[in-house]
Design a protein around this motif. Structure first.
Motif, PDB file in Angstrom:
ATOM      1  N   ASN A  80       0.655  -1.326   0.409  1.00  0.00           N
ATOM      2  CA  ASN A  80       0.404  -0.266   0.335  1.00  0.00           C
ATOM      3  C   ASN A  80       0.531   1.448  -0.411  1.00  0.00           C
ATOM      4  N   ASP A  81      -0.066   2.279   0.025  1.00  0.00           N
ATOM      5  CA  ASP A  81       1.139   3.470   0.036  1.00  0.00           C
ATOM      6  C   ASP A  81       1.834   4.026   0.830  1.00  0.00           C
ATOM      7  N   ASP A  82       1.613   3.956   2.008  1.00  0.00           N
ATOM      8  CA  ASP A  82       1.902   4.007   3.591  1.00  0.00           C
ATOM      9  C   ASP A  82       2.979   3.010   3.026  1.00  0.00           C
ATOM     10  N   GLU A  83       3.517   1.897   3.143  1.00  0.00           N
ATOM     11  CA  GLU A  83       4.735   1.011   3.068  1.00  0.00           C
ATOM     12  C   GLU A  83       5.359   1.146   1.790  1.00  0.00           C
TER      13      GLU A  83
ATOM     14  N   ALA B 108       6.369   4.683   0.606  1.00  0.00           N
ATOM     15  CA  ALA B 108       6.240   5.871   0.725  1.00  0.00           C
ATOM     16  C   ALA B 108       7.598   5.535   1.726  1.00  0.00           C
ATOM     17  N   GLY B 109       7.649   4.200   2.516  1.00  0.00           N
ATOM     18  CA  GLY B 109       8.394   4.080   3.645  1.00  0.00           C
ATOM     19  C   GLY B 109       9.838   3.713   2.556  1.00  0.00           C
TER      20      GLY B 109
END
Lengths: 99, 525, 496
Positions: free
Chosen positions: B266-269, B271-272
């Motif tokens: 997902n986007d959060d992961e 971006a990390g």
């Protein structure tokens, strides 16, 4: 760097077996010389002790076993041939005998 | 789902809908074909369609899906990611029984008796090929104007080029004809049209994808790669076609990672992934002639990467300026030999003018277009007696220096970030009479081919309402890092307004009164 | 004829400088860069082709390991060096027999360089330097014809396209047509021994070209050279070069200026003639083949190939002389014909106790007479000969089980039919009777029936003894061994 004359352009066209019109030869003479001018920058670099790179991939001894695989049928092989006689492709006679 | 909605899906969304039984491969194909028929006249992205073959493949895909659904979740999960997904092929991928023209009159009527390696791989994966896309003749060009079958337009502005040489595939993906396309990249021919059309395009490491069955331009530079509307889709397509093929002696026996699964985060992961990533910014890639709008978008993107935790390091690639000359010696030299087989004897266009020599001159003189003839002339000259050392050998030595620049940079960074193209899409016809200006389109992409490295272009916004591409360049065999960076950049810019914009001329494509690209060019001239 | 020129005064002022280029088709199952069969001899035109050897768009070459190893083996056999790295190059020219418009060959890094080969001539042994041996692909075959409309056409058959070809180039060390022929013959023997090629000149598997120039005796600079082609037999190699030497000598003697050109040999007319020269022959625009990674021939690979080499002709001749005690002549004749070599080796292997000379006599005499006779249509042929059976036959002769005259009759039948010699001997009833028990009864009958002759013999009349032996031979229909009969007669008459 080298400059191409119109005769040079015609000679290169012959080497490459490109039948060019007079107009094409004229245009190419200008364009090729313009492009060759861009090559001149390379002369700035001292590359005397630099090894050439022909391929970027570092592979060697990629060999196959001497095994026969199926060929195309004659009809598949000759399907696109512009001129065919029996199982042969036909080209204009090549004078290879006496002059 | 309605036809237009279906064509808007990304490939991984299509895959999910197929597995859920929400849609069939046949429905996806018919939606794709309907959209192509309705909108391709003013765009001219396609060279030829194979509707019957595609329908047969779609039916087969639906049978595989049905069987897997009957067998349970595990069987569904084991299906190839591309099963039932439409994929455009550039018109230089040879397929048995179908025309493959490479955009050239000299291959008019040529129907190959065999399948390219990637065509076999796509068929095994169950991908559906609706047809083949337009391109610059023999992939020589940066605008898709050098096609014997007429130019392709850019869906963002139909008066402009889509880039090239894989402009047909880029325009088809950008115009929602298909979610995925195949291109080839010899000096930027995937990345530059991806940038100009606002889609994702990747040029893999030399040797990653078999060239068997790909009509050759320059053998030591050519690579085959994917277009998609996001990084994850592009990775899924590359994964399907990559890997060792014993028929291409330069295809590498290097394992292909499961990028598709890695990128499903997902986007959060995603971006990390940027935190602590070391990314080099090569000073030399902000070249003379770069449009300020392009530079601004790229620098904003770099700033966004930095804000998300990436460590941006300025690096030097000191021999960058020699790339253009090096490329325009090596590529034409190899091409001059690769294109010697087009002699009118065994296949293709053939003129009969007296003797064998007369046939050669007439066939090749009339069968090839102006740009191809120009490059054959350049390459023949660079290899000819007395000039080999000054041109070809010199260029090969400079190639060593350019490659060494990248090796040095990658000692301290994981990847490089740079513009893909110095400009946005330029008007049809603008650079046709100035070969050197056209060649400068690839100044930021061709050093990557010279060094054999992978390069990814992702959209990073608009300049003058036209797409700008951001290029990530990686170490050999490290497409994975590029995909992760691309996906991460998509994640951190997911909310950007430009991401929701359609190509501006999409509406005009649906208007039958809109002129074709050839008509527009003729009117312009 | 050309050979006569050797003694002509004008020729005596010049020395010929000859270098030989030989192309041989390598003996592999599949072609150089694709899997098409190399078995094209009786194949329909264009039936042994694929997208690769037709040069279709998008195709790529893949190197046949066996072809590489045959060239490496040849290199080892001629004492050549193999560079650690070699690569492939494109040789660019246009011709309808060259489908890609370039030939994949090797330019500056051949697989083998700086070798040599020694061979015998009528003037003694000669050693020629071999500059290089490299690997490349063959072209298609062109057949020149006239079509129904009377138009001259060339018919193209791509079956030969992509066959593996080894090119072997000598230094300009040769001086006579005979030396050139003998070099080519010796090279052929070497290639046959290695199994690198069948090297049949008449099949086009071995194509010999000669570069010939003259220079005044005692000078070093090279004169203008001509390249001589179309020599389709070893004999024509010698004749063509001899003719060319004479032609050049006459021209130079007459003050003419020679032109560098390619000349063809017309075997019927016994002359060379100017051929059309391929255009751009001096600008092949060689460059490294980007579709093929380089080759690394490391020591382990070369050692393995070396270990697999069979006994080479020169070593075999030396062994026949030094270990088997054969004459240099017999050794040369036996090794000079691969069939004879095989029969000789098999005969000795089957009957190790035989005198090599006895076997050699049979092979160089009877076997070669029949084998060569077949080729000229005047003999029975030797296709059925099994070396082990010849060994058995020579053993029977040596043991006195069959007479030499009868043995030749047996061998002729075996050579044709391949039947085991024991069966032929039994069938023809040719076994000699040397068994004492079998003969004594017959002898006693003869003695009883010829009392007069017996008395004569006892009286010391020699002819009478011969008469009695003849009577025994008659009674045995010639199968009795004469020496045994003689001894038994004397014994029965109490003369010992």
């Amino acid at each position: 760097m080298a400059t191409l004359s119109r005769d040079d352009v015609a000679h290169v066209a012959h080497l490459a077996r490109l039948g060019l019109t007079e107009e094409e030869l004229t245009r190419l003479e200008g364009q090729l010389n313009h492009i060759l001018d861009q090559y001149a920058v390379l002369a700035e670099l001292d590359t005397e002790h630099i090894a050439p790179t022909a391929q970027t991939i570092e592979l060697e001894n990629i060999l196959r076993a001497d095994v026969v695989t199926p060929s195309l049928s004659v009809d598949e092989a000759l399907a696109g041939a512009p001129e065919r006689a029996g199982d042969h492709i036909v080209v204009p006679g090549i004078i290879a005998e006496y002059e | 789902m309605a036809g237009n909605d279906l064509t808007r899906l990304r490939a991984h969304e299509m895959a999910a809908a197929l597995r859920a039984g929400d849609v069939s491969a046949r429905e996806l194909l018919e939606a794709s074909l309907a959209r192509i028929r309705a909108t391709d006249r003013p765009l001219h992205a396609w060279a030829s369609l194979d509707e019957d073959g595609a329908r047969d493949a779609a039916k087969a895909a639906d049978r595989r899906l049905a069987a897997a659904r009957g067998a349970g979740q595990e069987a569904l999960a084991a299906l190839p990611g591309l099963l039932g997904i439409p994929v455009a092929l550039k018109d230089l991928v040879v397929t048995r029984g179908l025309p493959s023209t490479a955009g050239s009159r000299i291959l008019g009527g040529f129907v190959g008796p065999y399948d390219a390696h990637i065509a076999e791989r796509l068929a095994e994966a169950g991908a559906i090929v609706p047809g083949k896309t337009n391109m610059d003749e023999f992939a020589m060009g940066s605008s898709t104007e050098h096609s014997a079958w007429g130019p392709t337009s850019n869906p963002w502005d139909l008066t402009r080029v889509p880039g090239g040489s894989s402009g047909g595939s880029a325009a088809a993906v950008a115009s929602y004809h298909v979610p995925l396309g195949i291109g080839t990249d010899t000096g930027g021919s995937i990345r530059q049209p991806a940038a100009l059309c606002g889609v994702v395009g990747l040029k893999p490491t030399y040797g990653r994808v078999s060239r068997y069955g790909i009509i050759a331009f320059a053998s030591s530079l050519d690579q085959i790669g994917p277009f998609g509307r996001d990084t994850r889709d592009a990775a899924t397509l590359l994964q399907a076609i990559a890997g060792r093929d014993e028929r291409d002696s330069t295809s590498a026996p290097i394992p292909v990672p499961d990028w598709s699964t890695e990128l499903a985060a997902n986007d959060d992961e995603a971006a990390g992934w940027l935190r602590g990533a070391r990314i080099g910014l090569p000073r030399q890639y902000f070249v003379k002639g770069m449009e300020p709008g392009v530079e601004a978008r790229v620098r904003e993107a770099v700033a966004a990467l930095e804000s998300a935790g990436a460590i941006i390091v300025e690096v030097d690639l000191p021999h960058t300026d020699y790339g253009l000359a090096t490329y325009y010696i090596i590529a034409p030299a190899e091409a001059s030999a690769n294109l010697a087989r087009y002699d009118g004897v065994r296949f293709g266009y053939s003129e009969h003018e007296g003797d064998v020599l007369g046939n050669y001159l007439a066939t090749r003189g009339r069968g090839f277009g102006a740009e191809v003839k120009r490059r054959i002339m350049l390459g023949t000259y660079a290899l000819s007696a007395g000039y080999y050392d000054a041109f070809y050998l010199k260029a090969q030595k400079v190639r060593t220096l350019i490659k060494a620049d990248f090796d040095a940079a990658f000692a301290s960074v994981d990847a490089l970030v740079a513009p893909t193209s110095p400009t946005v899409a330029f008007p049809l016809g603008a650079r046709l009479d100035d070969p050197v200006a056209m060649y400068l389109s690839d100044a930021c992409t061709l050093p990557v081919n010279i060094a054999g490295l992978p390069g990814l272009s992702v959209p990073c916004g608009l300049s003058d309402r036209l797409p700008v591409g951001l290029q990530f360049i990686g170490r050999a065999w490290d497409e994975g890092t590029l995909f992760h960076l691309g996906r991460a950049y998509e994640a951190i810019t997911a909310d950007a307004g430009w991401r929701r914009l359609d190509p501006a001329d999409l509406g005009a494509l649906e208007d039958p009164a809109t002129p074709t690209p050839a008509e527009r060019m003729a009117a312009h001239a | 004829m050309g050979a006569a020129a050797a003694g002509a005064p004008v020729a005596a002022r010049y020395e010929a400088v000859i270098g030989i280029e030989i192309h041989v088709q390598l003996k592999t199952a599949s072609k150089m860069f694709c899997g098409c069969s190399t078995d094209i001899k009786d194949a329909a035109p264009n039936s042994r082709t694929c997208p690769v050897c037709l040069g279709l768009p998008g195709t790529l070459p893949v190197i046949n390991r066996r072809a590489v190893e045959l060239v490496l083996a040849t290199g080892i056999a001629i004492g050549a060096t193999t560079p650690e790295f070699t690569r492939w190059d494109r040789k660019n020219y246009f011709y309808p027999d060259l489908p890609k418009g370039y030939q994949i060959s090797q330019y500056d890094l051949p697989l083998a360089a700086n070798g040599h080969l020694t061979f015998d001539t009528s003037d003694g042994p000669v050693t020629v330097g071999i500059r290089r041996a490299h690997l490349e692909e063959d072209t298609a075959r062109l057949i020149h014809a006239t079509d129904a409309a009377g138009r001259r056409v060339s018919l193209v058959d791509f079956n030969r396209s992509g066959m593996p070809l080894m090119e072997i180039v000598t230094e300009p060390d040769l001086r006579t047509g005979e030396q050139a022929r003998r070099y080519a013959e010796e090279l052929r023997l070497l290639l046959l021994a290695i199994g690198a090629s069948d090297a049949a000149m008449e099949e086009g598997q071995m194509r010999v070209e000669a570069n010939v120039s003259l220079r005044p005796v005692g000078t070093d600079a090279f004169g203008t050279r001509t390249e001589v082609k179309n020599m389709n037999s070893f004999r024509s190699v010698e004749r063509a070069i001899a003719f060319e030497i004479e032609r050049q000598a006459r021209a130079l003697g007459a003050g003419e200026v020679l032109v560098q050109e390619t000349r063809g040999w017309d075997d019927d007319r016994g002359i060379t003639y100017t051929m059309r020269i391929k255009e751009d022959s001096d600008d092949y625009r060689y460059f490294p083949e980007p579709d093929l990674p380089p080759l690394r021939a490391d020591r382990a690979w070369l050692d393995a190939i070396r270990a697999g080499l069979p006994e080479l002709p020169a070593a075999r001749r030396a062994r026949y002389r030094d270990e088997l005690g054969l004459s240099a002549y017999d050794a040369a004749v036996l090794v000079g014909d691969p069939g004879a070599t095989a029969v000789f080796e098999a005969a000795l292997a089957a009957e190790p106790g035989l005198a090599p000379k006895a076997v050699a006599n049979w092979v160089t005499g009877e076997y070669l007479r029949l084998a060569k006779g077949a080729g000229e249509g005047s003999g029975a042929g030797a296709s059925g000969v099994d070396g082990a059976q010849l060994g058995r036959l020579v053993r029977l002769v040596a043991d006195g089980a069959i007479s030499g005259t009868n043995a030749k009759q047996v061998f002729e039948r075996h050579a044709l039919s391949g039947e085991p010699v024991d069966e032929i001997v039994a069938d023809l009833g040719l076994a000699q009777i040397s068994d004492r028990g079998a003969l004594i009864g017959i002898i006693d009958e003869v003695l009883a029936a010829n009392p007069g002759a017996v008395a004569d013999v006892r009286a010391g009349k020699g002819q009478a003894s011969g008469f009695l032996v003849g009577q025994v031979m008659k009674a045995t229909r010639g199968q009795a061994q004469a020496s045994v009969v003689q001894a038994l007669l004397r014994e029965r008459l109490g003369l010992d």
